[in-house]
Write a protein that holds these residues in place. Structure first.
Motif, short mmCIF file in Angstrom:
data_model
loop_
_atom_site.label_atom_id
_atom_site.label_comp_id
_atom_site.label_asym_id
_atom_site.label_seq_id
_atom_site.Cartn_x
_atom_site.Cartn_y
_atom_site.Cartn_z
N UNK A 1 -32.27 -35.97 4.08
CA UNK A 1 -31.30 -36.23 5.14
C UNK A 1 -31.73 -37.64 5.63
N UNK B 1 -49.88 -37.99 7.34
CA UNK B 1 -49.03 -37.00 6.98
C UNK B 1 -48.46 -37.16 5.74
N UNK C 1 -43.97 -35.59 7.13
CA UNK C 1 -43.36 -36.65 8.02
C UNK C 1 -41.92 -36.58 8.06
N UNK D 1 -41.20 -33.66 10.61
CA UNK D 1 -41.37 -34.18 12.01
C UNK D 1 -40.28 -34.94 12.60
N UNK D 2 -39.96 -36.10 11.47
CA UNK D 2 -38.72 -36.84 12.15
C UNK D 2 -37.41 -36.16 12.25
N UNK E 1 -37.43 -34.50 15.50
CA UNK E 1 -37.24 -35.48 16.65
C UNK E 1 -35.70 -36.03 16.63
N UNK E 2 -35.37 -36.49 15.46
CA UNK E 2 -33.96 -36.93 15.44
C UNK E 2 -32.91 -35.85 16.12
N UNK E 3 -33.08 -34.83 15.81
CA UNK E 3 -32.14 -33.79 16.66
C UNK E 3 -32.36 -33.73 18.13
N UNK E 4 -33.69 -34.28 18.55
CA UNK E 4 -33.90 -33.88 20.14
C UNK E 4 -33.61 -35.15 20.93
N UNK F 1 -54.06 -35.08 12.21
CA UNK F 1 -52.94 -35.53 12.94
C UNK F 1 -52.81 -35.07 14.59
N UNK G 1 -51.06 -38.77 17.62
CA UNK G 1 -50.10 -39.07 16.79
C UNK G 1 -49.25 -40.14 17.74
N UNK G 2 -48.74 -41.27 17.04
CA UNK G 2 -47.92 -42.34 17.81
C UNK G 2 -46.60 -42.38 17.38
N UNK G 3 -45.64 -42.19 18.28
CA UNK G 3 -44.13 -41.98 18.08
C UNK G 3 -43.60 -43.10 18.26
#
Lengths: 271, 446, 158
Positions: free
Chosen positions: A127, A168, A173, A176-177, A180-183, A256, A259-261
C-alpha cells in the motif's frame, strides 16, 4: 454581384482541378503492425522479508542515483561500518547507506533488466508504494512520480538500515507505518513551505503500548512564529496515542523497545 | 601507551547495542478531524432569562449548534452526532471523562457554560484534547445577548486556530448583490449576512442598479457601484447608519471600486471617451490620483495586503490579461500567460496568491496563481462563474455562478458558491434570493 | 495518374467543398455576419428608416460597414432635429466578467459617439452610458442571443 459569382466559380473549379491532380488516392497498402510486446506474468508472494529484497532495493536505488547523480563515498570494508555504529549519531546511518549501496551497485551490474521488472513488482502490492512508483522508474518527468520515488527511496534507505542493523524487517516496518498512517490526521492549515518534521522518541512496552514519549525539538513548540509546529507536534502525538498499542513485532523486544518516529507532513501538504 | 590503545579498543569494540530505529511517517489522512461539540451547559434561571429576551429555548444548545455547523462547513472537521454523547454538558465542562469521549472516537472536545449575568450574556468554553486527556484552551466572553451568534463564531475561530494553526474566518460577514426578476430587468439590492447565512439584511431598496460591493478592511463601510439617477458612480455606504455618498466628483462613469488595505483610499476605474484607467481617491483629503494612463481598458484593481502593489485587469495586449504594478503605477508587468482570457484579479490577504476568473473555449474557471504568475491552478470549471473573493485567512474563495437559460429564455439563476484553496469542499452558499458579486469582510473581532 | 482516378478524386473534392460551402452560406444568410448581428429583431426606429442601434462582434468595439450606415442615418436625422439630445447606451453580452463588460460597453458607445461627431453632431448633444451586461435585450444563452445583446443604442433624452 455577377462578376463575383464568376470569379468565385472560376476559383473553385481551379481548386477542384488542382486537388484532383494531386490527391493521393487511398491505395490498398498493407498496415504496419508494431512488434508484439511479450509480458511476463509474475507471481507476487505474501512475505516481503525475503532474500531478494536487498537486490530489489539496489535496483531502485541505482535508478534513483542515476537520476540524482549522487557522489559515491569510497568503498570501505564491511567490518569498519559496524564499528562506526553509534546510537545517537543520526547522520552516520546515511553515510553507511551510501557505502552499502556502492558495494551492492558493483555487484549488480551484470544483472539483467528482466530481474528488475520482477523485483519491482514485489513492491507493487504494498500500500505504501503507489502503482505510480513503477511509472516513476520509467517516466521520470512526472512530478507526482518523482515524489513517490522520493518516498520509495526514503523507505529503501530504512530497509537498508533494517537489514544491516537488525532493526525492523521490511514487513514489520510496513505494518507499523500503515497503522500510523491511518491514525494521523494531518492539520491542513500548516504552511507547506516550512520545515514540517516532528521527531518523537518512544519507549515502548512489550505489548506495543507507550511508556514514554519525547518530542525531540521540544523547544520549537513555543518559539514565536512557529505556532504551527505546536499544532503539528500535537497532531503527531494524537496519532501515536490513537494507535496504541503500536503494531510491533512479536519478538526481539530489545531491538525495538526504543523507537523514533519522524513525522513529516511536507509531502502530503505540498502535493 | 598500551593503556591508551586498550582504551580505544574498548570504546571501538562492537557492542551488542542496537541502533535507534527510525521510522519515517510521511503520510497521514486528510479526512476531517472528529470533534465532539457538547451543548453548552446553562442553568435554569439563565435559560429562562434568555428565552424571554431572545425567544430561544436553550441558548446553550443554540450556541453550540453555531459552532458545530461552522466546523462542519469548513470541511476540516467532523462534528460527531450528539446522540452518542454520554456525558451531560454541565459535568463535561468541569471534568470530562475522556474514556467516554474516546469511545465515540472524538479527538477533540468542546464544552462550555452559558450564564445570564448583569443583563449580559457570559459564555465560557473549553477545548479538550481527548487523547492526551488534557485541556487545550479555556476562554470566556461577555457581551449583549443579541450577539449570541457571534459568540459561537468567535469560539469556532479560536478552536479552528488552535487545531489547524491557521487563523479562522467564522466571525465575518459577506456583502453581496441580491437579484430577483427576469434577466432582462433584474432588480438588484445590496445585502449583507453573516458568513453562515444568518442575519440577512438588505441595504438598498432596489430602485437603482447596484453592483460589485466591497467591504472596507477596517470598519463597517462598503464601496460599490450605483446607477442612482442613471449616472453610474462609485459610492460609499455606512452599514451601521445606512448613509450613502458618492466618491469624488468624476465627469464620467467610475466603477470597479475597492478599498486600500488601510481603508483610507478607494481605488477604482474611471471611464472617459472610451478609455478606462485606474484612479485612487483619498477618503480624508479627497485627493485624486491617476494610476494608469494607457489607451487600453484598465479595470478590476486590487491592492496587495501590504499596500505596495496593485494587480489589475487590462486588455493592453489585445485581450483581457492580469497585470501587477507598484502602487504608484510604475513597473507594470503582465503575469497571466495561459490560453484564454483572464479577469477579476484579487490579491489574497496572505499576500502569496492572486485569485482570478478565466474564460477559455467557452468555459469559465476560478483559479489562483502566485503573484509572479507562476503556479496557475484552476480550482473549478463551469458554464458561467466569476468574481472570487478571499476569506480573511486566505483559505477559502467565495464567488458566484449563473445558470444557462433554456430555449425559452427561462430558468436563469445566480447563486453564491465557495471553495477551499485546495479545490475541495466546493459548495453553494444559501441565500434567500438569487445572489452575485460576493465580498468577504475581515474578521469582525479586530 | 489515369483518368478514372482523376475523376474519382474530382468527385470527392467536389462533394467535400459543396458540403463546406453549404455551411458557410448558412452563416451568411442567417442573422449574424461573422459574429455581428445583422437582423432586425429587437431593433427599434428613431424615425422612419433610422435604426436606433448598432451591433458588435465578441470583445470588439469597431464599427462594421452596416453600423456606419445606420449611424450616418442617425446623424442625418439628428441634424434635421437639432433640438434633440441622445444618450448612447453601450452593452455587452453575458460571456465576460462584469467589470470589464462595463468598460467594454462604454467603449462601444463611444465608438458610436465618435462616428456621429465626425458627421457634425456636437458632443454636448450626446452622452454615453454603459450598462455592461446588466440589461440584455435577449435573455437566451445562445450565440444568436448574445449577438443581439452586444450593442450600442441611441436613446432620445428629451
Amino acid at each position: 454581384m455577377n462578376r463575383n459569382i464568376v470569379i468565385s466559380f472560376g476559383l473553385h473549379t481551379l481548386l477542384v482541378i488542382i486537388t484532383a491532380m494531386s490527391l493521393p488516392f487511398l491505395a490498398k497498402e498493407p498496415i504496419d503492425l508494431p512488434p508484439i510486446v511479450s509480458v511476463e506474468l509474475i507471481q507476487i508472494s505474501d512475505k516481503t522479508n525475503i532474500p531478494f529484497a536487498p537486490k530489489a532495493k539496489k535496483i531502485i536505488e541505482k535508478i534513483k542515483e542515476k537520476e540524482k547523480e549522487k557522489k559515491i563515498v569510497s568503498e570501505q570494508a564491511p567490518p569498519k561500518m559496524a564499528k562506526k555504529e553509534k546510537q545517537d549519531a543520526i547522520p552516520l546511518p546515511e553515510e553507511k547507506i551510501e557505502e552499502i549501496k556502492e558495494i551492492k551497485e558493483k555487484k549488480q551490474n551484470p544483472e539483467k533488466i528482466e530481474t528488475e521488472v520482477k523485483q519491482v513488482s514485489e513492491f507493487e502490492k504494498k500500500d505504501l508504494f503507489n502503482p505510480d512508483s513503477i511509472a516513476a522508474l520509467i517516466d521520470k518527468s512526472k512530478v507526482e512520480t518523482a515524489e513517490t520515488s522520493k518516498k520509495t527511496e526514503k523507505i529503501t534507505q530504512d530497509q537498508d538500515k533494517s537489514i544491516d542493523f537488525g532493526g525492523l524487517s521490511l514487513s514489520e516496518e510496513d505494518a507499523l507505518k500503515a497503522q500510523i498512517f491511518g491514525c494521523w490526521s494531518i492539520p491542513l492549515g500548516l504552511p507547506y513551505n516550512e520545515n514540517l518534521l516532528v521527531r518523537i522518541k518512544l519507549q515502548l512496552k512489550p505489548d506495543g503500548s507507550i511508556m514514554r514519549s519525547e518530542i525531540l525539538d521540544h523547544a520549537r513548540m513555543n518559539k514565536p512564529g512557529q505556532g504551527f509546529y505546536k499544532v503539528l507536534a500535537e497532531s503527531a502525538l494524537r496519532a501515536i496515542k490513537l494507535c496504541q498499542p503500536l503494531r510491533v513485532p512479536s519478538t526481539g523486544y530489545e531491538r525495538w523497545k526504543e523507537l523514533q518516529l519522524n513525522f513529516d507532513a511536507r509531502e502530503m501538504l505540498e502535493g | 601507551m598500551l593503556f591508551r590503545y586498550l582504551l580505544i579498543l574498548l570504546i571501538l569494540l562492537p557492542l551488542k547495542v542496537f541502533a535507534l530505529i527510525e521510522v519515517d511517517i510521511t503520510r497521514g489522512n486528510l479526512s476531517p478531524l472528529p470533534v465532539a461539540v457538547s451543548p453548552l451547559s446553562i442553568d435554569e434561571k439563565s435559560k429562562s432569562n434568555f428565552k424571554k429576551i431572545l425567544k430561544k429555548e436553550d441558548l446553550g444548545s443554540e450556541i453550540s449548534a453555531v459552532v458545530e455547523n461552522n466546523l462542519r462547513q469548513s470541511g476540516l472537521f467532523n462534528p460527531l452526532s450528539k446522540n452518542a454523547f454520554l456525558q451531560k454538558p454541565d459535568i463535561a465542562n468541569l471534568k470530562p471523562r475522556f474514556e467516554d469521549w474516546n469511545l465515540i472516537k472524538a479527538q477533540a472536545l468542546i464544552t462550555g457554560k452559558v450564564t445570564f449575568v448583569d443583563e449580559k450574556l457570559r459564555v465560557e468554553f473549553r477545548l479538550w484534547d481527548v487523547l492526551a486527556g488534557k485541556e487545550m484552551m479555556a476562554l470566556a466572553f461577555t457581551t449583549v445577548p443579541s450577539n449570541w451568534r457571534r459568540v459561537g463564531h468567535i469560539i469556532t475561530d479560536k478552536v479552528y486556530e488552535r487545531l489547524t494553526g491557521e487563523s479562522g474566518y467564522f466571525d465575518t460577514r459577506i456583502i453581496y448583490v441580491s437579484e430577483e426578476g427576469p434577466k432582462t430587468n433584474r432588480i438588484k439590492k445590496l445585502a449583507v449576512m453573516d458568513q453562515d447565512g444568518f442575519n440577512n439584511k438588505y441595504l438598498t431598496l432596489g430602485n437603482e442598479l447596484v453592483l460589485t460591493p466591497r467591504f472596507s478592511p477596517t470598519n463597517q463601510m462598503v464601496t460599490y457601484l450605483s446607477y442612482f439617477r442613471n449616472l453610474p458612480r462609485v459610492y460609499l455606504l455606512d452599514i451601521e447608519t445606512g448613509m450613502q455618498e458618492v466618491v469624488g466628483d468624476f465627469p464620467g462613469m467610475t466603477f470597479a471600486p475597492r478599498f486600500s488595505p488601510d481603508g483610507k483610499k478607494i481605488i477604482m476605474s474611471f471611464a472617459k471617451d472610451g478609455n478606462s484607467d485606474i484612479y485612487t481617491m483619498d477618503l480624508e483629503n479627497r485627493i485624486v490620483e491617476r494610476i494608469t494612463n494607457h489607451p487600453s481598458i484598465d479595470t478590476s484593481p486590487s491592492y496587495s495586503p501590504n499596500g505596495k502593489y496593485i494587480t489589475f485587469n487590462s486588455d493592453r495586449s489585445g485581450y483581457q490579461q492580469i497585470y501587477v504594478m507598484d502602487s504608484s503605477g510604475n513597473n507594470v508587468k503582465r503575469i497571466s500567460f495561459g490560453n484564454g482570457l483572464y479577469g477579476t484579479p484579487v490579491w489574497s490577504p496572505r499576500g502569496d496568491l492572486i485569485a482570478f476568473t478565466k474564460l477559455h473555449k467557452g468555459k469559465f474557471y476560478i483559479g489562483v496563481m502566485r503573484t509572479d504568475g507562476t503556479g496557475e491552478r484552476l480550482l473549478t470549471e463551469n458554464f458561467y462563474q466569476e468574481a472570487p473573493s478571499w476569506s480573511p485567512n486566505g483559505r477559502v474563495l467565495i464567488f458566484y455562478r449563473e445558470t444557462k437559460t433554456d430555449s425559452k429564455g427561462e430558468g436563469f439563476s445566480a447563486k453564491l458558491w465557495s471553495i477551499d484553496l485546495t479545490g475541495y469542499n466546493e459548495k453553494m452558499v444559501a441565500t434567500e434570493t438569487d445572489a452575485s458579486d460576493p465580498s468577504w469582510s475581515s474578521l469582525l473581532t479586530n | 495518374m489515369n483518368l478514372s482516378k482523376i475523376l474519382k478524386n474530382g468527385f470527392l473534392v467536389l462533394v467535400a467543398s459543396l458540403v463546406l460551402t453549404a455551411c458557410a452560406t448558412q452563416k451568411k444568410s442567417g442573422q449574424t455576419q461573422g459574429d455581428v448581428y445583422t437582423g432586425t429583431d429587437s431593433v427599434e426606429y428613431l424615425a422612419s428608416g433610422v435604426k436606433d442601434r448598432v451591433f458588435f462582434a465578441t470583445n470588439e468595439t469597431v464599427l462594421t460597414t452596416a453600423s456606419r450606415e445606420t449611424l450616418r442615418k442617425q446623424a442625418a436625422w439628428l441634424r434635421k432635429n437639432s433640438k434633440i439630445t441622445i444618450i448612447l447606451e453601450g452593452h455587452a453580452d453575458e460571456r465576460g466578467t462584469r467589470e470589464y463588460n462595463l468598460a467594454l460597453g462604454e467603449r462601444r458607445a463611444n465608438s458610436a459617439k465618435d462616428y456621429l461627431m465626425t458627421y457634425g453632431i456636437s458632443s454636448d448633444r450626446i452622452s454615453v452610458l454603459s450598462y455592461g451586461k446588466e440589461r440584455p435585450v435577449d435573455s437566451g444563452s445562445s450565440p444568436l442571443a448574445w449577438s443581439k445583446n452586444r450593442r450600442s443604442v441611441s436613446v432620445k433624452a428629451n
